[in-house]
Design a protein around this motif. Structure first.
Motif, PDB file in Angstrom:
ATOM      1  N   GLN A   1       0.821  -1.212   0.000  1.00  0.00           N
ATOM      2  CA  GLN A   1       0.000   0.000   0.000  1.00  0.00           C
ATOM      3  C   GLN A   1       0.860   1.271   0.000  1.00  0.00           C
ATOM      4  O   GLN A   1       0.419   2.314   0.465  1.00  0.00           O
TER       5      GLN A   1
ATOM      6  N   LYS B   1       0.009   5.206   0.421  1.00  0.00           N
ATOM      7  CA  LYS B   1      -1.340   5.332   0.971  1.00  0.00           C
ATOM      8  C   LYS B   1      -1.283   5.267   2.485  1.00  0.00           C
ATOM      9  O   LYS B   1      -0.373   4.677   3.052  1.00  0.00           O
TER      10      LYS B   1
ATOM     11  N   VAL C   1      -2.454   3.615   5.713  1.00  0.00           N
ATOM     12  CA  VAL C   1      -3.012   2.313   6.102  1.00  0.00           C
ATOM     13  C   VAL C   1      -3.434   2.424   7.560  1.00  0.00           C
ATOM     14  O   VAL C   1      -2.592   2.626   8.436  1.00  0.00           O
TER      15      VAL C   1
END
Length: 91
Positions: free
Chosen positions: A47, A50, A52
Motif C-alpha cells: 500500500q 497510501k 493504512v
C-alpha cells in the motif's frame, strides 16, 4: 496483497524485501524479523503511498482474529528497530 508482490524483489533504501522467500536484507545481510512484523511490512509496501489504518493492518495481519491494539504497536516497534528507525538519521 496482490499476487505480483509475492514474486517481486522490492528495494527501498539499503533494504531488499523478497516476499516469496519471507526475507528482508539490509545491504545483502539478512535482517531478523518475526512473522507478524514481516506481514506488516508486506502490507505497508503493498500500500506504498497510501495511509493504512490500524483496522486494516489488524485485519490483514491477523485475519479472523480478535487482537489487542497493543499487539500492533509492539510489532511496529519491532519492525522499526529492524529497519534501524532513528539510527543515523534513518526514518
Amino acid at each position: 496483497m496482490h499476487d505480483g508482490l509475492k514474486r517481486e524483489v522490492i528495494s527501498f533504501g539499503p533494504f531488499r524485501l523478497i516476499p516469496a522467500e519471507r526475507r528482508l536484507e539490509r545491504e545483502g545481510v539478512p535482517v531478523a524479523v518475526g512473522d507478524r512484523a514481516f506481514m506488516i511490512l508486506l502490507v505497508l509496501v503493498d500500500q506504498a503511498g497510501k495511509v493504512v489504518g490500524k483496522r486494516d493492518l489488524l485485519a490483514r495481519v491477523w485475519p479472523g482474529m480478535t487482537v489487542e491494539e497493543g499487539n500492533l504497536r509492539f510489532q511496529m516497534v519491532v519492525l522499526r528497530r529492524a529497519l534501524g528507525d532513528g539510527q543515523s538519521g534513518a526514518r
